[in-house]
Design an enzyme around this catalytic site. Sequence first.
Site, PDB file in Angstrom:
ATOM      1  N   LYS A  50       1.321   3.450  -3.639  1.00 27.27           N
ATOM      2  CA  LYS A  50       1.900   4.330  -4.671  1.00 27.27           C
ATOM      3  C   LYS A  50       2.399   3.497  -5.853  1.00 27.27           C
ATOM      4  O   LYS A  50       2.334   3.917  -7.003  1.00 27.27           O
ATOM      5  CB  LYS A  50       3.039   5.139  -4.061  1.00 27.27           C
ATOM      6  CG  LYS A  50       3.789   6.026  -5.040  1.00 27.27           C
ATOM      7  CD  LYS A  50       4.733   6.948  -4.292  1.00 27.27           C
ATOM      8  CE  LYS A  50       5.756   7.535  -5.233  1.00 27.27           C
ATOM      9  NZ  LYS A  50       6.894   6.677  -5.476  1.00 27.27           N
TER      10      LYS A  50
ATOM     11  N   HIS B  92       6.671  11.861  10.441  1.00 30.93           N
ATOM     12  CA  HIS B  92       6.417  12.052   9.012  1.00 30.93           C
ATOM     13  C   HIS B  92       5.831  13.433   8.765  1.00 30.93           C
ATOM     14  O   HIS B  92       4.987  13.902   9.536  1.00 30.93           O
ATOM     15  CB  HIS B  92       5.453  10.976   8.498  1.00 30.93           C
ATOM     16  CG  HIS B  92       6.134   9.679   8.256  1.00 30.93           C
ATOM     17  ND1 HIS B  92       7.338   9.366   8.814  1.00 30.93           N
ATOM     18  CD2 HIS B  92       5.791   8.613   7.506  1.00 30.93           C
ATOM     19  CE1 HIS B  92       7.700   8.148   8.413  1.00 30.93           C
ATOM     20  NE2 HIS B  92       6.775   7.678   7.625  1.00 30.93           N
TER      21      HIS B  92
END
Length: 879
Positions: A545, A138
């Site tokens: 999120k 990532h």
Amino acid sequence: MTQEYSTLRNNISMLGRFLGETINDAQGEDILELIENIRKLSRNSRAGDDKARQALLDTLGSISNENIIPVARAFSQFLNLTNIAEQYQTISREHSLAQSSSQSLSELFKRLKEQNASVEEVHKTVEKLLIELVLTAHPTETTRRSLIHKHIEINKCLSKLEHHDLTEKERNIIERLLLRLIAEAWHTNEIRTVRPTPFDEAKWGFAMLENSLWQAVPEFLRQLNETAREFLGYDLPVGLKPVRISSWMGGDRDGNPFVTAQITKKVLYFARWKAADLFLQDISKLADELSMMKCSDEFRDKYGEHLEPYRFVVKNLRNQLTATLAYFDDHLSNRTPRVSESEIILEDNQLWEPLYDCYQSLIQYGMRIIANGSLLNILHRISCFGVTLSQMDIRQESTRHTDAIAEITRYIGLGDYAQWTEDDKQAFLIRELSSRRPLIPQNWTPSPETQEILDTCKVIAQQKQGVIACYVISMARNASDVLAVHLLLKEAGVPYHIPVVPLFETLEDLDAAEKVMTQLFNVGWYRGVINNRQMVMIGYSDSAKDAGMMAASWAQYRAQEALVNLTEKLGIELTLFHGRGGTIGRGGAPAHAALLSQPPRSLKNGLRVTEQGEMIRFKLGLPTVAVETFDLYASAILEANLLPPPEPKPEWRNIMDELSTISCDIYRGVVRGDKDFVPYFRSATPEQELSKLPLGSRPAKRNPNGGVESLRAIPWIFAWMQNRLMLPAWLGAGASIRQIIEQGKGDIIHKMCENWPFFSTRIGMLEMVFSKSDTWLSQQYDQRLVKKELWYLGENLRKQLEDDIQTVLSLSHQSELMSDLPWIADSIALRNIYTDPLNLLQVELLHRFRENPEQVNPDVEQALMITITGIAAGMRNTG
């Protein structure tokens, strides 16, 4: 900082002095004076001097394009050096002598002894221990490999300097090397000039395995055995596999078009090549060591009559490994292999069996000391890494499989699979999975997207069982998502069962996880192939999120709890796979606390967790640090299973349900409900400019034209961390707690803090976030970069943040954040002096950058990238 951290203070001071000397030598006295003046103004500004604060703003606002790069680099590099000193502190002699961590394995075994824990129960639990770390690429690692190598060497120098018996000459030699390494780092470009490819990312991961974990795993297993032996009274089995390493590098194609079937194949070849290389080095040394002549009759019968029987066996392995290296080198170079598969090592047992035979024979002949030397280390490495170095996960997004099957059904005249109901999809998939005939016509030419899915499944089919750990489906929503992957694997000719792992990511998907898995377990074909074993992945970043930290964490807890209860009822062995990041908004928390806050019984089959980006380096980048990390993980898993946390009381659950609803409404009300939020976010953070930083191979957005919902969770969090508002990690959480307290339920909240690890960990995480946030700095971003008509949003958010800080302080009965962890508070205070100028520089640079984006001065662009990486270093956890 306390006396206990004197080495840390001294090291930071020394590294800063050497950096100053380097800057003076490279840039001249005037630049060094400017940097030193900015540092003093920043320190005085933090101490409350308003004149210094204004002078700091004026100085940074008037800095020339020519000087802006060395100034940004100076503060960025100091923060990197501080990180090195802090990382070393955790493994220093002073630290080890000053405190035997209450979270360590040895302390846990002491507590177990005091509580008269059953030896049999402890033995069973230790033998089932599994720490499976899944390394991901990532894009949160902002430091280049070239610099990471120098940072490791700096750490080694700090270790040497801690020896108090050094002569002045020896000390001078080490300090000269340290100065040179800092100078080398200064003269190395800290910003990548090109974005890494997926293959580059995989090579970075394998380099970390080679340089750190290869040494750390055998050392940890020795420590585990020694600690357990004191309690159990006997050694653990040599073949125990409590550590396993897997990787997404080269296998994670979710949203990354650059990870193709060919890349996956190349990474798998490279992994085998690297494993052969490392084992060959080990075996060559072992051939020198095993010169003994006596061996057991069984050994001689099996391997023949030889003067030096062990060397004979080891040299045979050396020849096979040399051939293996050549075989995979040829594949990587697209040459016809010079050797055949029959001459090489393809399976773990080809290495394990002869070496374990050597081990048993040596033990039998009274050579335990020799057996437990290098040979035991190699056996441990075979158990953990195997001849593939790590297992690979394949990950793809659920709709890609739906689209592929829909294309097939349209071609063969069955209609559009994507438009069918869930029941119809399941009926079709089960029918095809049970059928012996192929579904895909032989001469059919699919679209490139579907061809890529099919090619990936074919690459899996070419691997031996165990090379691919599992197939993860991101954004899994229905039972058909799992069955669809099984069908595609069957069509590709995969001759064995691969675990197919649904990843539940959004709030709604987490809430539906139990229902989806119940449907799957009710499918007779499915129950028949999984062998009563199931892995489920819990997504932390996308759920946070989607709904905010508080609602997401409660949904994650409830989903895990429901899945544990469901699988226990059905007699299915459940492994929960945690997709955590380094930040609070992505599920990050200190490892020990995070694991003990999981639902009871959720760790009984071990831990599988992603280690992402920069956290790989912080937690695993040095052998000694990695050993400490394994120790903490092992201790937490064993404690969770042997001394489990309490089940939450009904009234605690009710409070969490209320907190979840209130916090989610507040969070979504801002992020989704305010039409001005997206333009505010884009202006007040460097979100758009982040895409220019070549961090990882994966694009920052799933859909380049979308809004916040299309933005990946990592850049979303990274952007808010840069402007110090840290919004994803707290929005809605503190306000929901405040509302519950105002309803007269403060006593229950306090009891939850004191008695429930899940809740107390959430509060501790909030406190850490608040201590790193800064409303004044956030305001600077607004005033220079945001249209006036949007300022109200920032003002409201900062007011919420300040109110939330007071709410959390009222729970801890403290006047200052992090009062119970003073050295962390001191560390943040020290970093702020160096991070503040980077934030203010970033504001100035973003202003210059956006004034004329078509004609940006290259120095401004370079300096902006440096502030981004510098702030990331200052905050420690980026995404």
